[in-house]
Design a protein around this motif. Structure first.
Motif, PDB file in Angstrom:
ATOM      1  N   SER A 175      -0.806   5.994  14.325  1.00 46.30           N
ATOM      2  CA  SER A 175      -0.841   4.927  13.327  1.00 46.30           C
ATOM      3  C   SER A 175      -0.412   3.582  13.879  1.00 46.30           C
ATOM      4  CB  SER A 175       0.079   5.278  12.143  1.00 46.30           C
ATOM      5  OG  SER A 175      -0.300   6.472  11.519  1.00 46.30           O
ATOM      6  N   TRP A 228      -2.181  11.528   7.634  1.00 46.99           N
ATOM      7  CA  TRP A 228      -2.120  10.218   6.973  1.00 46.99           C
ATOM      8  C   TRP A 228      -2.384   9.048   7.914  1.00 46.99           C
ATOM      9  CZ3 TRP A 228       1.976   8.064   9.511  1.00 46.99           C
ATOM     10  CH2 TRP A 228       3.064   8.873   9.843  1.00 46.99           C
ATOM     11  N   HIS A 229      -2.410   9.311   9.219  1.00 46.03           N
ATOM     12  CA  HIS A 229      -2.754   8.223  10.134  1.00 46.03           C
ATOM     13  C   HIS A 229      -4.153   7.679   9.865  1.00 46.03           C
ATOM     14  CE1 HIS A 229      -4.427  11.788  12.206  1.00 46.03           C
ATOM     15  NE2 HIS A 229      -5.353  10.946  12.645  1.00 46.03           N
ATOM     16  N   ARG A 230      -5.013   8.514   9.299  1.00 44.45           N
ATOM     17  CA  ARG A 230      -6.373   8.062   8.985  1.00 44.45           C
ATOM     18  C   ARG A 230      -6.333   6.982   7.902  1.00 44.45           C
ATOM     19  NH1 ARG A 230      -9.821  11.538  11.511  1.00 44.45           N
ATOM     20  NH2 ARG A 230      -8.978  13.618  12.024  1.00 44.45           N
ATOM     21  N   GLN A 231      -5.484   7.181   6.882  1.00 45.34           N
ATOM     22  CA  GLN A 231      -5.350   6.177   5.820  1.00 45.34           C
ATOM     23  C   GLN A 231      -4.726   4.889   6.364  1.00 45.34           C
ATOM     24  OE1 GLN A 231      -4.766   9.536   5.191  1.00 45.34           O
ATOM     25  NE2 GLN A 231      -6.719   9.567   4.089  1.00 45.34           N
ATOM     26  N   TYR A 270       1.676  11.462   1.554  1.00 40.68           N
ATOM     27  CA  TYR A 270       1.498  12.274   2.757  1.00 40.68           C
ATOM     28  C   TYR A 270       1.291  13.748   2.434  1.00 40.68           C
ATOM     29  CZ  TYR A 270       6.535  13.332   2.253  1.00 40.68           C
ATOM     30  OH  TYR A 270       7.758  13.727   1.776  1.00 40.68           O
ATOM     31  N   HIS A 274       0.860  -1.179   0.000  1.00 43.40           N
ATOM     32  CA  HIS A 274       0.000   0.000   0.000  1.00 43.40           C
ATOM     33  C   HIS A 274       0.901   1.235   0.000  1.00 43.40           C
ATOM     34  CE1 HIS A 274      -3.522  -2.466   1.050  1.00 43.40           C
ATOM     35  NE2 HIS A 274      -2.714  -3.088   1.886  1.00 43.40           N
ATOM     36  N   GLU A 326      -7.352   2.979   8.196  1.00 42.79           N
ATOM     37  CA  GLU A 326      -8.311   2.396   7.249  1.00 42.79           C
ATOM     38  C   GLU A 326      -7.731   1.153   6.595  1.00 42.79           C
ATOM     39  OE1 GLU A 326     -10.683   3.646   3.155  1.00 42.79           O
ATOM     40  OE2 GLU A 326      -9.769   5.196   4.403  1.00 42.79           O
ATOM     41  N   ILE A 327      -6.480   1.219   6.168  1.00 44.88           N
ATOM     42  CA  ILE A 327      -5.833   0.085   5.504  1.00 44.88           C
ATOM     43  C   ILE A 327      -5.752  -1.114   6.447  1.00 44.88           C
ATOM     44  CG2 ILE A 327      -3.619  -0.736   4.585  1.00 44.88           C
ATOM     45  CD1 ILE A 327      -3.219   2.155   3.501  1.00 44.88           C
ATOM     46  N   ASN A 369      -2.389  13.782   1.889  1.00 40.49           N
ATOM     47  CA  ASN A 369      -3.075  13.342   3.111  1.00 40.49           C
ATOM     48  C   ASN A 369      -2.243  13.720   4.334  1.00 40.49           C
ATOM     49  OD1 ASN A 369      -5.308  11.493   1.845  1.00 40.49           O
ATOM     50  ND2 ASN A 369      -3.414  10.846   0.865  1.00 40.49           N
ATOM     51  N   VAL A 420       0.772   5.537   0.489  1.00 35.72           N
ATOM     52  CA  VAL A 420       0.002   6.702   0.917  1.00 35.72           C
ATOM     53  C   VAL A 420       0.812   7.961   0.621  1.00 35.72           C
ATOM     54  CG1 VAL A 420      -1.034   7.919   2.871  1.00 35.72           C
ATOM     55  CG2 VAL A 420      -1.219   5.415   2.711  1.00 35.72           C
TER      56      VAL A 420
END
Length: 337
Positions: free
Chosen positions: A248, A217-220, A211, A207, A223-224, A214, A209
């Motif tokens: 995260s 980016w802890h939200r992504q 940054y 994956h 979610e992952i 985002n 992300v």
């Protein structure tokens, strides 16, 4: 021989060539003809005084180099002439834990480093290079590769299927990604551009992300990972990324503190630190034993270090400037004859 010496801190204008006598190895020492050196962010931070330690003036810089043994001192038993070798980051740390004693004498900080044509080194401060790597590739190992290896294998070695978050596309980060995939780990990589994302994808990141797109980016990451967070974070950003890292990491996970490439004045939120329930582990490269363990793994499952660009020895100042621009991915290497 020719050497580069940093006559004064604060500017690359003070990095100058000098002509010196080729040294003679004493008891337990070998003379190494340097074939390649690599740069680390550490070198820039010491030059400009943004790191944690200030080097002596007048030293030969750089902690990382590789070459071939050309002469043996008395009582040398670990190497023979023509052996291909690399230096260890800490010349006195052979095994066990890091102490003030084993951490003394760091290259480019307390004693002359590797940006020179010949160097005398104690046999205990060298390792043999894996046969699969060139001198240029081997020169990238002492700091970045050993750090990446220990970020994944120490305290609690990660198990296949567990998830690691790796920040950026610098030397440590790309080594960590490559090692993680050989260990069967799931990898989430952070980056800032589509071009860098393409490289991370080629190296096997599961994956990716962005940054920049985002900033939280802890939200992504949550979610992952189905809300759980990651088992391990290879934290190279430092002040600028640590808050997101705390949000995260999985409960009971670990943040391996590697560097401080992303600057910020944000204070650490104690309650967030406490709530994370994670181990925060500062990492200082590794010992010669760690280096040799890593090299055995490389002999079994070879990887190719990612080299962004190479420079000739005479053009070493340009290599430093290139690193300073932060447009590189992987390692910056200086080649000698």
């Amino acid at each position: 021989m020719q050497s580069f010496r940093l006559k004064q801190l604060g500017s690359l204008d003070y990095l100058q060539t000098v002509k010196e006598q080729i040294p003679e190895p004493a008891t337990n020492e070998v003379l190494v003809k340097i074939r390649a050196c690599s740069l680390n962010y550490r070198d820039l931070s010491m030059l400009y005084g943004t790191g944690t330690l200030t080097p002596k003036n007048g030293l030969i810089p750089l902690s990382d180099g590789a070459g071939e043994v050309v002469k043996l001192g008395a009582s040398v038993s670990r190497f023979k002439v023509n052996d291909r070798v690399a230096g260890t980051f800490f010349p006195h740390w052979q095994a066990g834990r890091l102490t003030a004693d084993t951490g003394r004498g760091a290259y480019g900080l307390a004693q002359d480093g590797w940006l020179t044509e010949y160097k005398v080194v104690n046999q205990e401060a060298l390792v043999k290079l894996p046969d699969s790597l060139s001198f240029a590739e081997g020169s990238t190992l002492p700091c970045a590769a050993v750090t990446a290896w220990n970020s994944l294998t120490q305290s609690r070695p990660l198990q296949p299927g567990e998830t690691v978050l790796i920040q950026g596309t610098g030397g440590v980060s790309l080594f960590a990604l490559q090692f993680a995939k050989t260990m069967g780990l799931q990898v989430i990589s952070l980056t800032s551009t589509a071009e860098k994302a393409s490289l991370l994808n080629d190296l096997g990141a599961d994956h990716i992300v962005n940054y920049k797109e985002n900033p939280e980016w802890h939200r992504q990451i949550r979610e992952i990972t189905g809300g759980e967070g990651v088992e391990r974070i290879v934290e190279v950003g430092g002040p600028g990324t640590f808050e997101n890292s705390l949000k995260s990491v999985r409960l009971g996970g670990e943040i391996a503190l590697i560097g401080f490439a992303s600057q910020s004045q944000s204070p650490i939120d104690f309650m967030q630190l406490f709530k994370a329930g994670a181990t925060i582990r500062p990492l200082s490269v590794g010992s010669r034993e760690d280096f040799e363990n890593m090299n055995r793994a490389l002999s079994f499952k070879p990887i190719k270090p990612v080299i962004s660009q190479t420079f000739d020895f005479d053009d070493s100042v340009s290599a430093w400037k290139y690193l300073e621009q932060k447009n590189h991915v992987g390692k910056v290497v200086i080649l000698l004859g």
